[in-house]
Scaffold this motif. Structure first.
Motif, PDB file in Angstrom:
ATOM      1  N   PRO A  96       0.839  -1.192   0.000  1.00 29.27           N
ATOM      2  CA  PRO A  96       0.000   0.000   0.000  1.00 29.27           C
ATOM      3  C   PRO A  96       0.875   1.244   0.000  1.00 29.27           C
ATOM      4  N   HIS A  97       0.515   2.160  -0.862  1.00 32.36           N
ATOM      5  CA  HIS A  97       1.389   3.287  -1.194  1.00 32.36           C
ATOM      6  C   HIS A  97       1.834   4.080   0.032  1.00 32.36           C
ATOM      7  N   GLY A  98       3.145   4.021   0.301  1.00 31.65           N
ATOM      8  CA  GLY A  98       3.738   4.803   1.376  1.00 31.65           C
ATOM      9  C   GLY A  98       3.396   4.352   2.780  1.00 31.65           C
ATOM     10  N   ALA A  99       2.903   3.136   2.954  1.00 29.40           N
ATOM     11  CA  ALA A  99       2.481   2.676   4.291  1.00 29.40           C
ATOM     12  C   ALA A  99       3.646   2.671   5.288  1.00 29.40           C
ATOM     13  N   THR A 100       4.823   2.249   4.847  1.00 27.03           N
ATOM     14  CA  THR A 100       5.970   2.220   5.759  1.00 27.03           C
ATOM     15  C   THR A 100       6.439   3.639   6.054  1.00 27.03           C
ATOM     16  N   ALA A 101       6.501   4.479   5.031  1.00 24.10           N
ATOM     17  CA  ALA A 101       6.870   5.885   5.260  1.00 24.10           C
ATOM     18  C   ALA A 101       5.885   6.539   6.222  1.00 24.10           C
ATOM     19  N   GLN A 102       4.611   6.211   6.098  1.00 25.99           N
ATOM     20  CA  GLN A 102       3.603   6.752   7.023  1.00 25.99           C
ATOM     21  C   GLN A 102       3.891   6.286   8.451  1.00 25.99           C
ATOM     22  N   ALA A 103       4.202   4.999   8.611  1.00 20.99           N
ATOM     23  CA  ALA A 103       4.486   4.458   9.942  1.00 20.99           C
ATOM     24  C   ALA A 103       5.681   5.139  10.593  1.00 20.99           C
ATOM     25  N   TYR A 104       6.645   5.579   9.776  1.00 19.44           N
ATOM     26  CA  TYR A 104       7.831   6.269  10.279  1.00 19.44           C
ATOM     27  C   TYR A 104       7.627   7.785  10.347  1.00 19.44           C
ATOM     28  N   GLY A 105       6.454   8.250   9.913  1.00 18.61           N
ATOM     29  CA  GLY A 105       6.136   9.681   9.978  1.00 18.61           C
ATOM     30  C   GLY A 105       6.839  10.517   8.925  1.00 18.61           C
ATOM     31  N   VAL A 106       7.173   9.912   7.780  1.00 16.55           N
ATOM     32  CA  VAL A 106       7.926  10.634   6.754  1.00 16.55           C
ATOM     33  C   VAL A 106       7.248  10.577   5.380  1.00 16.55           C
ATOM     34  N   PHE A 107       5.926  10.471   5.363  1.00 15.62           N
ATOM     35  CA  PHE A 107       5.210  10.418   4.086  1.00 15.62           C
ATOM     36  C   PHE A 107       4.593  11.768   3.781  1.00 15.62           C
ATOM     37  N   ASN A 108       4.818  12.261   2.583  1.00 16.02           N
ATOM     38  CA  ASN A 108       4.219  13.504   2.116  1.00 16.02           C
ATOM     39  C   ASN A 108       2.959  13.126   1.340  1.00 16.02           C
ATOM     40  N   ASP A 109       1.793  13.306   1.967  1.00 13.52           N
ATOM     41  CA  ASP A 109       0.512  12.923   1.367  1.00 13.52           C
ATOM     42  C   ASP A 109       0.262  13.615   0.037  1.00 13.52           C
ATOM     43  N   LYS A 110       0.537  14.902  -0.003  1.00 15.34           N
ATOM     44  CA  LYS A 110       0.213  15.685  -1.202  1.00 15.34           C
ATOM     45  C   LYS A 110       1.037  15.262  -2.407  1.00 15.34           C
ATOM     46  N   ALA A 111       2.299  14.912  -2.197  1.00 11.93           N
ATOM     47  CA  ALA A 111       3.183  14.531  -3.299  1.00 11.93           C
ATOM     48  C   ALA A 111       3.229  13.018  -3.504  1.00 11.93           C
ATOM     49  N   GLY A 112       2.707  12.246  -2.546  1.00  6.33           N
ATOM     50  CA  GLY A 112       2.717  10.791  -2.668  1.00  6.33           C
ATOM     51  C   GLY A 112       4.098  10.186  -2.593  1.00  6.33           C
ATOM     52  N   MET A 113       4.970  10.789  -1.786  1.00  6.69           N
ATOM     53  CA  MET A 113       6.358  10.317  -1.702  1.00  6.69           C
ATOM     54  C   MET A 113       6.861  10.382  -0.268  1.00  6.69           C
ATOM     55  N   ALA A 114       7.967   9.678  -0.056  1.00  3.04           N
ATOM     56  CA  ALA A 114       8.635   9.748   1.240  1.00  3.04           C
ATOM     57  C   ALA A 114       9.467  11.021   1.313  1.00  3.04           C
ATOM     58  N   LEU A 115       9.550  11.564   2.514  1.00  2.00           N
ATOM     59  CA  LEU A 115      10.498  12.642   2.776  1.00  2.00           C
ATOM     60  C   LEU A 115      11.878  12.009   2.955  1.00  2.00           C
ATOM     61  N   ARG A 116      12.884  12.837   3.147  1.00  4.92           N
ATOM     62  CA  ARG A 116      14.240  12.336   3.370  1.00  4.92           C
ATOM     63  C   ARG A 116      14.422  12.006   4.854  1.00  4.92           C
ATOM     64  N   GLY A 117      13.900  10.864   5.249  1.00  3.08           N
ATOM     65  CA  GLY A 117      13.997  10.425   6.640  1.00  3.08           C
ATOM     66  C   GLY A 117      15.130   9.436   6.807  1.00  3.08           C
ATOM     67  N   THR A 118      15.905   9.602   7.862  1.00  4.94           N
ATOM     68  CA  THR A 118      17.027   8.709   8.144  1.00  4.94           C
ATOM     69  C   THR A 118      16.914   8.243   9.592  1.00  4.94           C
ATOM     70  N   PHE A 119      16.948   6.930   9.779  1.00  4.27           N
ATOM     71  CA  PHE A 119      16.786   6.352  11.110  1.00  4.27           C
ATOM     72  C   PHE A 119      17.838   5.277  11.331  1.00  4.27           C
ATOM     73  N   LEU A 120      18.586   5.403  12.418  1.00  6.81           N
ATOM     74  CA  LEU A 120      19.509   4.354  12.824  1.00  6.81           C
ATOM     75  C   LEU A 120      18.786   3.557  13.901  1.00  6.81           C
ATOM     76  N   VAL A 121      18.557   2.284  13.590  1.00  4.54           N
ATOM     77  CA  VAL A 121      17.825   1.394  14.489  1.00  4.54           C
ATOM     78  C   VAL A 121      18.823   0.418  15.083  1.00  4.54           C
ATOM     79  N   ASP A 122      18.850   0.318  16.404  1.00  3.55           N
ATOM     80  CA  ASP A 122      19.824  -0.572  17.033  1.00  3.55           C
ATOM     81  C   ASP A 122      19.408  -2.036  16.896  1.00  3.55           C
ATOM     82  N   ALA A 123      20.224  -2.933  17.398  1.00  3.18           N
ATOM     83  CA  ALA A 123      20.004  -4.373  17.242  1.00  3.18           C
ATOM     84  C   ALA A 123      18.710  -4.852  17.891  1.00  3.18           C
ATOM     85  N   GLU A 124      18.182  -4.082  18.848  1.00  4.49           N
ATOM     86  CA  GLU A 124      16.940  -4.454  19.523  1.00  4.49           C
ATOM     87  C   GLU A 124      15.717  -3.772  18.916  1.00  4.49           C
TER      88      GLU A 124
END
Length: 152
Positions: A96-124
């Motif tokens: 579903p379009h941008g569902a993961t970007a939405q979950a991370y709070g980095v989806f631009n609804d109007k443009a239908g694209m992800a923003l430039r989000g960068t996340f370092l996720v630790d081993a846990e």
């Protein structure tokens, strides 16, 4: 609202450029740098991902897996990866379009694209670095490198 340091990273299972599913759960046990970008083949995105390619040892030497996510279809990602020689998975958040970007709070609804989000996720699965840049605002990757160094 984008994720913050200390938040639990939302799970995802997305197809890569070869239609192989990659999930955050399978990356568990090692840190992961999750890089959202607007579109394959666009100027700033190409520059950022090529810099990441050229400096990949900074992350892999520290045991960090890198994945890049856009709302492009897998066919575009395959052509982009091949053209640029990108050695990390390009994941498609197309449907579903941008569902993961939405979950991370980095989806631009109007443009239908992800923003430039960068996340370092630790081993846990906990976010240890979070940064969101708007379209047209190129990222400075020094912050990512500092966050990776701090994990060690």
């Amino acid at each position: 609202m984008s994720l913050s340091v200390g938040d639990r990273a939302p799970e995802f299972s997305l197809p890569d450029q070869d239609k192989q599913v990659v999930s955050l759960a399978e990356l568990r046990g090692t840190p992961a740098l999750v890089v959202f970008y607007p579109f394959a083949f666009s100027g700033i995105c190409t520059g950022e991902l090529c810099q990441l390619r050229d400096e990949l040892a900074t992350y892999t030497d520290a045991g960090v897996r890198v994945v890049a996510i856009s709302t492009d279809p897998v066919f575009s990602l395959k052509a982009f990866k091949d053209q640029q020689g990108l050695p990390f998975p390009l994941l498609s958040d197309f449907w579903p379009h941008g569902a993961t970007a939405q979950a991370y709070g980095v989806f631009n609804d109007k443009a239908g694209m992800a923003l430039r989000g960068t996340f370092l996720v630790d081993a846990e699965g906990v976010v240890r670095f979070a940064e969101v840049n708007q379209p047209g605002d190129a990222r400075q990757q020094t912050g990512w490198k500092d966050a990776v160094a701090a994990l060690s």
